[in-house]
Motif scaffolding. Structure first.
Motif, mmCIF file in Angstrom:
data_model
loop_
_atom_site.group_PDB
_atom_site.id
_atom_site.type_symbol
_atom_site.label_atom_id
_atom_site.label_comp_id
_atom_site.label_asym_id
_atom_site.label_seq_id
_atom_site.Cartn_x
_atom_site.Cartn_y
_atom_site.Cartn_z
ATOM 1 N N ALA A 174 -14.291 7.007 -66.697
ATOM 2 C CA ALA A 174 -14.052 6.908 -65.248
ATOM 3 C C ALA A 174 -14.464 5.704 -64.767
ATOM 4 O O ALA A 174 -14.458 4.525 -65.624
ATOM 5 C CB ALA A 174 -14.956 7.912 -65.307
ATOM 6 N N GLN A 175 -14.062 5.296 -63.872
ATOM 7 C CA GLN A 175 -14.450 4.374 -63.380
ATOM 8 C C GLN A 175 -16.100 3.655 -61.823
ATOM 9 O O GLN A 175 -16.348 3.188 -62.656
ATOM 10 C CB GLN A 175 -13.232 4.141 -61.782
ATOM 11 N N ARG A 176 -16.659 4.978 -62.002
ATOM 12 C CA ARG A 176 -17.994 4.916 -61.436
ATOM 13 C C ARG A 176 -18.545 5.553 -62.773
ATOM 14 O O ARG A 176 -18.494 6.844 -62.412
ATOM 15 C CB ARG A 176 -17.725 6.229 -60.096
ATOM 16 N N ARG A 177 -19.297 4.522 -62.812
ATOM 17 C CA ARG A 177 -20.292 5.328 -64.373
ATOM 18 C C ARG A 177 -22.123 4.988 -64.068
ATOM 19 O O ARG A 177 -21.994 3.930 -64.080
ATOM 20 C CB ARG A 177 -20.135 4.916 -65.889
ATOM 21 N N VAL A 178 -23.154 5.492 -63.942
ATOM 22 C CA VAL A 178 -24.197 5.378 -63.198
ATOM 23 C C VAL A 178 -24.273 5.469 -64.419
ATOM 24 O O VAL A 178 -24.741 7.039 -64.879
ATOM 25 C CB VAL A 178 -24.415 5.812 -61.672
ATOM 26 N N ASP A 179 -25.878 4.782 -64.619
ATOM 27 C CA ASP A 179 -26.621 4.916 -65.373
ATOM 28 C C ASP A 179 -28.314 5.817 -65.303
ATOM 29 O O ASP A 179 -29.241 5.652 -65.784
ATOM 30 C CB ASP A 179 -27.360 3.475 -66.068
ATOM 31 N N HIS A 180 -27.826 6.727 -64.063
ATOM 32 C CA HIS A 180 -29.052 7.457 -63.177
ATOM 33 C C HIS A 180 -28.696 8.804 -63.109
ATOM 34 O O HIS A 180 -27.008 8.974 -62.632
ATOM 35 C CB HIS A 180 -29.506 7.147 -62.880
ATOM 36 N N GLU A 181 -29.015 9.847 -62.945
ATOM 37 C CA GLU A 181 -28.478 10.883 -62.235
ATOM 38 C C GLU A 181 -28.190 10.633 -60.667
ATOM 39 O O GLU A 181 -29.407 9.888 -60.085
ATOM 40 C CB GLU A 181 -29.272 11.943 -62.827
ATOM 41 N N MET A 182 -26.405 10.844 -60.338
ATOM 42 C CA MET A 182 -26.416 10.807 -58.598
ATOM 43 C C MET A 182 -27.325 12.511 -57.766
ATOM 44 O O MET A 182 -27.011 12.823 -58.444
ATOM 45 C CB MET A 182 -25.109 10.960 -58.777
ATOM 46 N N THR A 183 -27.424 10.993 -56.891
ATOM 47 C CA THR A 183 -28.589 12.484 -56.747
ATOM 48 C C THR A 183 -28.030 12.448 -54.964
ATOM 49 O O THR A 183 -26.989 11.993 -54.359
ATOM 50 C CB THR A 183 -29.990 12.306 -55.737
ATOM 51 N N VAL A 184 -28.319 13.457 -53.643
ATOM 52 C CA VAL A 184 -27.936 13.913 -52.927
ATOM 53 C C VAL A 184 -28.069 12.650 -51.625
ATOM 54 O O VAL A 184 -27.254 12.359 -51.065
ATOM 55 C CB VAL A 184 -28.044 14.954 -52.473
ATOM 56 N N ASP A 185 -29.396 12.219 -52.538
ATOM 57 C CA ASP A 185 -30.084 11.436 -51.047
ATOM 58 C C ASP A 185 -29.670 10.031 -51.404
ATOM 59 O O ASP A 185 -28.703 9.185 -49.983
ATOM 60 C CB ASP A 185 -31.706 11.275 -51.334
#
Lengths: 382, 135
Positions: A174-185
């Motif tokens: 994947a191109q977009r991999r974040v190191d935290h849970e992505m939130t609605v906010d």
């Protein structure tokens, strides 16, 4: 709807990770093709035909890439159908095997959207209708209309996007991999692209490559391993509907997805209730939401409830965009539809690791392309 | 004053308040189309040229801030609205809108208008078309 004339199996898949790093497209294409060959255990001389899907790249690039695999004299064909390019290349490979042209065919998609020109009517930059009516606007208008008709909220769109970002966290391609849970906010707080869509709701535009090799049952048996059968391969263009739009960014009327998926279900002898996972053209979250209904996963006006109850997340009743989708796995153009095939094959083999859908046996891949075209494939583990 | 694309629209004639879109009508199917078609896409029958509009109803809208999904931004210059407008002939038009988000709602009556976009090499004023809310 007739069945495929010969049974067709996916015997190899490969990808170069989608990225925004400027990796040369030519190199990514080679890597993905070799990865698919390695995955299948086949050597290139066993490939009977190659279908290359790309939007950029220039004249003859597919043939030039093929020369790196080997000068075997096979037919090499360029396929282009906007976002659905990779899906159409896969479909051509499937039908080449099903129709008896060859016993083994490869579909290879590659692109880098950052190196392509924009959409526009020739000769009048900035002034033509297609220069100002861009895809981001088109899908945003779907979204505002949906809010008007069904009471869908901006938070629902953000929930879908956050789900797909979180699915991508477990996908090394994947191109977009974040190191935290992505939130609605966090989704809602990103840059506004086109109301109500923010930048983290928009598909990730970058580069990448993906490939799949399909073969007859005889070849698949010889290779061994889990047999992933193509039980439906359908492609349609638009038919006339009320409110038909001809000019500007268009991806066809909603009916096109309904009709194409209905043809695929009939060909496969299956229904939406038989699916274990689904990949869709989620360039913006309103698309995924609407496709829940158009693919028959739920009734008209019931899609918002699926989001609220988490039914389309991994672990839910029918996970969508398990690799992050266009939103987070990425959408380079040519390879996008083949990345869906790659993900579905891994899921049906049971090798998707932390994003594995338990007991996955049947998966549907849907892509829509500007112009307009719609492609639906259904894969099933035999 | 010169239209940027006279295949898509024309300037108002004498006595007309608004420009017109250049479309097609297929007598056999009774359907109208925009832009012009070679023949009716439903019945394959002949079409004839017609003018469409200039007033319709707003079906949907958005306001475009970053047109190329993060690659290009209008920054402080703002952006522009776009909408889908349903004309009485049954044709849905996608076009830019005049104004800002506060100026329109789904269901509003919208009128076709002209919008200046600079000049050609000979100094003639170029205009394109947009829709504006009718109050």
């Amino acid at each position: 709807m007739s069945l495929l004339a010969r049974d067709v199996y996916v015997v190899g898949v490969g990808m170069h990770p989608f990225n925004n790093d400027g990796v040369p497209v030519y190199d990514m294409a080679y890597d993905a093709g070799i990865a698919a060959l390695d995955d299948s255990g086949l050597d290139f001389p066993e490939i009977g035909a190659l279908y290359n899907g790309y939007l950029g790249g220039g004249i003859g690039m597919g043939v030039r890439v093929a020369k790196e695999f080997g000068l075997t004299g096979i037919p090499v064909t360029h396929v282009e159908n906007a976002s659905a390019t990779g899906s159409c290349a896969f479909g051509e490979a499937v039908h080449a095997v099903a129709g008896g042209r060859v016993d083994v065919a490869m579909a290879l998609g590659f692109d880098d959207l950052n190196r392509m020109g924009g959409i526009g009517r020739s000769g009048k930059p900035g002034l033509g209708a297609e220069d100002v009516m861009l895809p981001a606007a088109f899908f945003a208008m779907w979204a505002t209309r949906r809010m008007h008709e069904c009471g869908t909220t901006v938070e629902t769109y953000a929930q879908i996007a956050a789900k797909n970002w979180n699915h991508a966290r477990e996908n090394p391609f994947a191109q977009r991999r974040v190191d935290h849970e992505m939130t609605v906010d966090e989704i809602l707080g990103s840059t506004m692209i086109a109301y109500p869509h923010t930048s983290k709701m928009a598909c990730a535009a970058g580069g990448g490559a993906a490939a799949a090799i399909v073969a007859t049952e005889e070849v698949a048996r010889r290779i061994g391993g889990p047999a992933i059968k193509v039980v439906a391969s359908q492609q349609q263009s638009e038919t006339y509907t009320d409110g038909h739009v001809f000019l500007g960014a268009v991806i066809g009327p909603a009916q096109m997805t309904r009709d194409t998926s209905a043809a695929a279900y009939e060909q496969a002898g299956l229904g939406p209730g038989d699916l274990d996972l689904v990949q869709v053209h989620d360039a913006f979250p309103v698309e995924e939401l609407v496709y829940y209904e158009l693919l028959g996963i739920c009734g008209e006006g019931e899609a918002d409830k699926l989001v609220a109850t988490g039914e389309t997340s991994i672990g839910g009743r029918i996970p969508f965009s398990t690799d992050g989708g266009l939103t987070a796995r990425g959408h380079p153009g040519g390879p996008t539809g083949l990345a869906q095939i790659h993900e579905t094959v891994l899921q049906l083999r049971g090798t998707a690791r932390l994003r594995q859908v338990d007991g996955a046996r049947t998966g549907l891949c849907h892509m829509a392309g500007a112009g307009s075209v719609c492609v639906v494939h259904i894969l099933q583990r035999s | 004053m010169i239209p940027t694309d006279d295949e898509l629209f024309r300037l108002p004639d004498d006595g007309e308040q608004r420009p017109r879109l250049r479309g097609s009508f297929a007598p056999e199917s009774g359907l109208y189309f925009w832009p012009r078609r070679k023949r009716c896409p439903v019945t394959r029958s002949a079409v004839r040229d017609v003018d469409l509009g200039p007033v319709g109803v707003l079906h949907s809208w958005t306001f475009l801030h970053v047109p190329r999904m993060g690659k290009v931004s209008f920054g402080d210059s703002g952006g522009y609205g776009v909408g889908q407008v349903d004309l009485p002939e049954g044709v849905r038009i996608q076009a830019p809108l005049m104004g800002t988000e506060a100026d329109w709602s789904i269901g509003d009556e919208m009128g076709l208008t002209l919008f200046p976009v600079g000049a050609d090499d000979e100094g003639n004023e170029l205009v394109t078309f947009r829709f504006e809310a009718i109050r």
